[in-house]
Design a protein around this motif. Sequence first.
Motif, PDB file in Angstrom:
ATOM      1  N   LEU A  88      23.550  60.909  66.940  1.00 38.71           N
ATOM      2  CA  LEU A  88      24.514  61.058  65.853  1.00 38.71           C
ATOM      3  C   LEU A  88      25.834  60.365  66.191  1.00 38.71           C
ATOM      4  CD1 LEU A  88      23.853  64.773  64.879  1.00 38.71           C
ATOM      5  CD2 LEU A  88      23.272  62.747  63.544  1.00 38.71           C
ATOM      6  N   GLY A  89      26.251  60.459  67.446  1.00 37.37           N
ATOM      7  CA  GLY A  89      27.464  59.767  67.854  1.00 37.37           C
ATOM      8  C   GLY A  89      27.333  58.271  67.663  1.00 37.37           C
ATOM      9  N   GLY A  90      26.166  57.730  68.050  1.00 35.18           N
ATOM     10  CA  GLY A  90      25.949  56.289  67.917  1.00 35.18           C
ATOM     11  C   GLY A  90      25.853  55.836  66.478  1.00 35.18           C
ATOM     12  N   ALA A  91      24.977  56.508  65.714  1.00 32.40           N
ATOM     13  CA  ALA A  91      24.768  56.110  64.320  1.00 32.40           C
ATOM     14  C   ALA A  91      26.035  56.327  63.499  1.00 32.40           C
ATOM     15  CB  ALA A  91      23.610  56.900  63.730  1.00 32.40           C
ATOM     16  N   GLY A  92      26.714  57.435  63.759  1.00 28.31           N
ATOM     17  CA  GLY A  92      27.910  57.745  62.982  1.00 28.31           C
ATOM     18  C   GLY A  92      29.057  56.805  63.243  1.00 28.31           C
ATOM     19  N   ALA A  93      29.096  56.237  64.439  1.00 33.93           N
ATOM     20  CA  ALA A  93      30.186  55.313  64.768  1.00 33.93           C
ATOM     21  C   ALA A  93      29.840  53.873  64.382  1.00 33.93           C
ATOM     22  CB  ALA A  93      30.487  55.398  66.263  1.00 33.93           C
ATOM     23  N   GLU A  94      28.659  53.417  64.787  1.00 37.28           N
ATOM     24  CA  GLU A  94      28.310  52.000  64.611  1.00 37.28           C
ATOM     25  C   GLU A  94      28.283  51.570  63.147  1.00 37.28           C
ATOM     26  OE1 GLU A  94      27.804  49.430  66.698  1.00 37.28           O
ATOM     27  OE2 GLU A  94      28.499  50.770  68.253  1.00 37.28           O
ATOM     28  N   THR A  95      27.677  52.385  62.300  1.00 37.16           N
ATOM     29  CA  THR A  95      27.429  51.986  60.919  1.00 37.16           C
ATOM     30  C   THR A  95      28.727  51.640  60.188  1.00 37.16           C
ATOM     31  OG1 THR A  95      25.530  53.459  60.888  1.00 37.16           O
ATOM     32  CG2 THR A  95      26.307  52.677  58.770  1.00 37.16           C
ATOM     33  N   VAL A  96      29.671  52.573  60.198  1.00 32.75           N
ATOM     34  CA  VAL A  96      30.910  52.361  59.439  1.00 32.75           C
ATOM     35  C   VAL A  96      31.789  51.303  60.110  1.00 32.75           C
ATOM     36  CG1 VAL A  96      32.986  53.495  58.537  1.00 32.75           C
ATOM     37  CG2 VAL A  96      30.791  54.696  58.505  1.00 32.75           C
ATOM     38  N   THR A  97      31.812  51.318  61.436  1.00 39.46           N
ATOM     39  CA  THR A  97      32.592  50.305  62.163  1.00 39.46           C
ATOM     40  C   THR A  97      32.198  48.898  61.727  1.00 39.46           C
ATOM     41  OG1 THR A  97      32.953  51.684  64.106  1.00 39.46           O
ATOM     42  CG2 THR A  97      33.029  49.317  64.453  1.00 39.46           C
ATOM     43  N   LYS A  98      30.895  48.633  61.748  1.00 40.49           N
ATOM     44  CA  LYS A  98      30.419  47.289  61.416  1.00 40.49           C
ATOM     45  C   LYS A  98      30.531  47.011  59.916  1.00 40.49           C
ATOM     46  CE  LYS A  98      29.214  46.592  65.715  1.00 40.49           C
ATOM     47  NZ  LYS A  98      29.802  47.783  66.325  1.00 40.49           N
ATOM     48  N   LEU A  99      30.275  48.018  59.090  1.00 38.50           N
ATOM     49  CA  LEU A  99      30.294  47.804  57.638  1.00 38.50           C
ATOM     50  C   LEU A  99      31.702  47.462  57.151  1.00 38.50           C
ATOM     51  CD1 LEU A  99      28.557  47.792  55.081  1.00 38.50           C
ATOM     52  CD2 LEU A  99      29.075  50.220  54.806  1.00 38.50           C
ATOM     53  N   VAL A 100      32.710  48.164  57.632  1.00 40.05           N
ATOM     54  CA  VAL A 100      34.086  47.899  57.192  1.00 40.05           C
ATOM     55  C   VAL A 100      34.560  46.532  57.699  1.00 40.05           C
ATOM     56  CG1 VAL A 100      36.492  48.676  57.354  1.00 40.05           C
ATOM     57  CG2 VAL A 100      34.663  50.340  56.938  1.00 40.05           C
ATOM     58  N   GLY A 101      34.214  46.193  58.926  1.00 40.92           N
ATOM     59  CA  GLY A 101      34.577  44.866  59.440  1.00 40.92           C
ATOM     60  C   GLY A 101      33.947  43.758  58.621  1.00 40.92           C
ATOM     61  N   SER A 102      32.654  43.889  58.336  1.00 40.35           N
ATOM     62  CA  SER A 102      31.961  42.882  57.523  1.00 40.35           C
ATOM     63  C   SER A 102      32.495  42.851  56.098  1.00 40.35           C
ATOM     64  CB  SER A 102      30.451  43.178  57.498  1.00 40.35           C
ATOM     65  OG  SER A 102      29.893  43.078  58.788  1.00 40.35           O
ATOM     66  N   ALA A 103      32.904  44.019  55.582  1.00 43.83           N
ATOM     67  CA  ALA A 103      33.449  44.083  54.221  1.00 43.83           C
ATOM     68  C   ALA A 103      34.672  43.190  54.083  1.00 43.83           C
ATOM     69  CB  ALA A 103      33.820  45.531  53.874  1.00 43.83           C
ATOM     70  N   VAL A 104      35.570  43.282  55.043  1.00 42.10           N
ATOM     71  CA  VAL A 104      36.806  42.488  54.966  1.00 42.10           C
ATOM     72  C   VAL A 104      36.481  40.996  55.017  1.00 42.10           C
ATOM     73  CG1 VAL A 104      38.955  41.946  56.187  1.00 42.10           C
ATOM     74  CG2 VAL A 104      38.272  44.330  55.848  1.00 42.10           C
ATOM     75  N   VAL A 105      35.510  40.613  55.844  1.00 48.20           N
ATOM     76  CA  VAL A 105      35.112  39.198  55.913  1.00 48.20           C
ATOM     77  C   VAL A 105      34.541  38.741  54.573  1.00 48.20           C
ATOM     78  CG1 VAL A 105      33.559  37.542  57.021  1.00 48.20           C
ATOM     79  CG2 VAL A 105      34.700  39.307  58.399  1.00 48.20           C
ATOM     80  N   GLU A 106      33.657  39.540  53.981  1.00 48.49           N
ATOM     81  CA  GLU A 106      33.046  39.138  52.701  1.00 48.49           C
ATOM     82  C   GLU A 106      34.065  39.101  51.574  1.00 48.49           C
ATOM     83  OE1 GLU A 106      30.209  37.710  52.463  1.00 48.49           O
ATOM     84  OE2 GLU A 106      29.982  38.122  54.602  1.00 48.49           O
ATOM     85  N   PHE A 107      35.000  40.033  51.546  1.00 49.85           N
ATOM     86  CA  PHE A 107      36.026  39.999  50.499  1.00 49.85           C
ATOM     87  C   PHE A 107      36.959  38.802  50.683  1.00 49.85           C
ATOM     88  CE2 PHE A 107      35.081  44.632  49.744  1.00 49.85           C
ATOM     89  CZ  PHE A 107      34.711  44.473  48.413  1.00 49.85           C
ATOM     90  N   ALA A 108      37.169  38.382  51.922  1.00 45.45           N
ATOM     91  CA  ALA A 108      37.963  37.158  52.149  1.00 45.45           C
ATOM     92  C   ALA A 108      37.205  35.937  51.638  1.00 45.45           C
ATOM     93  CB  ALA A 108      38.280  37.013  53.636  1.00 45.45           C
ATOM     94  N   ARG A 109      35.894  35.959  51.774  1.00 48.57           N
ATOM     95  CA  ARG A 109      35.073  34.835  51.277  1.00 48.57           C
ATOM     96  C   ARG A 109      34.918  34.886  49.761  1.00 48.57           C
ATOM     97  NH1 ARG A 109      30.789  35.593  56.108  1.00 48.57           N
ATOM     98  NH2 ARG A 109      31.639  34.048  57.555  1.00 48.57           N
ATOM     99  N   HIS A 110      35.077  36.068  49.184  1.00 47.90           N
ATOM    100  CA  HIS A 110      34.903  36.258  47.738  1.00 47.90           C
ATOM    101  C   HIS A 110      36.132  36.985  47.178  1.00 47.90           C
ATOM    102  CE1 HIS A 110      30.809  36.101  49.534  1.00 47.90           C
ATOM    103  NE2 HIS A 110      30.540  35.350  48.482  1.00 47.90           N
TER     104      HIS A 110
END
Length: 400
Positions: free
Chosen positions: A234-256
């Motif tokens: 739970l510690g791993g899944a709960g941390a990794e998912t949102v960490t990576k999703l929010v980082g990727s979100a900012v990159v995609e919104f910069a591209r779009h």
Amino acid sequence: MTTPRLVFNPVSQDYFDNPYEIYRRMRDEAPLYYDEEEDFYALTRHADVAAAFKDHEAFSSARGCDLGMVRSGEVPQKSIIFMDPPDHRHMRSLLNKAFTPRAIQSQRETVVELVRHYLAEADPDHFDVVQDFSGPFPVEVITRMAGVPEDFRQQVRHWIDTSLHRKPGQIDMDDENMQATIDSGMYYYGLVQERRKNPQDDMISRLIAAEIPGEDGSLRKLDDIEITGFTTLLGGAGAETVTKLVGSAVVEFARHPEQWQKLLEDRSKIPDAVEELLRYVGPVQYNVRYSLKDVELPSGTVPAHKPVFLMGAAANRDPRAFDDGETFDIDRDRTQAQNLGLGYGIHSCLGAALARMETAIALEHLLDFMPRFEVDFDGLARVSMQNVAGYHHVPVTVLR
């Protein structure tokens, strides 16, 4: 000009750098991909992947969830992601109690408080979305729920990152991965024993008190190893998912930027944006299963006794399932096909609702913090991890 030979190597630098081009070719040229050298199969079309996720009787999780584990045949530590029914069903029903809608909503204030805290400390002129923001806050949420003392919450994140890191060409765990896994397990094991002596209002204490059906049908308590496995996961899944999703979100919104503008104009679109991000750049790239028998899928037959990659991230861009599947569009029709971004079937993500809530709150506050921003694309640094994609550096300048 001849097209290069199609090769899917889950630990190659090419794959870490741009998995989506490889996925496109696999869907078109080899939807039932077989690697003779490493003796595994990989599914990339939505119809195949969704069918395999649902068929837990044919595709077993009991040997692990990555190629190294599944191929070795060594049963990993006791953890819900390494279980088939009936054991999985008993554990899932127990852990579901920690993620009821009411339990998730009770975390909202905590999430808002943490998001505001980290953004208040950020420098708008030198802002690394992952290092300064999306890395620190999600692990605080999930480890606080579990019962990890404040001093160790960020350490948990570093153990997770180290245990999942893979060098190009590395399939099996190396000494660093193993040491981080051992350190994390030993820490949680000690915490479980501490909570047995001194229960508190946290997930570990509730797991200690819980009972599940044993092999003979009578109720039994969980042992320390089982509870350690769950809390580590739970510690791993709960941390990794949102960490990576929010980082990727900012990159995609910069591209779009036109998609970011839609959110600035109408924040009611934030939940749709989260769904589209999970579809388009979901952090979890694949899960590996073990085929227990020959299985007929829409694209052909997977033979028995093989490791099989279920490539959810490839399926989520399949144009056979989604119109313009390779296009990022927060207004897309969500009824066309199942979003596989947080899994599907009995092993779908336990904390999916929590991850969605955290991501939505993060986006809402980022809209205030940086309504206009630029990403330093030359400074982006992708992670190279077992089955997880995203960035560990997303440098941003907030425009005045």
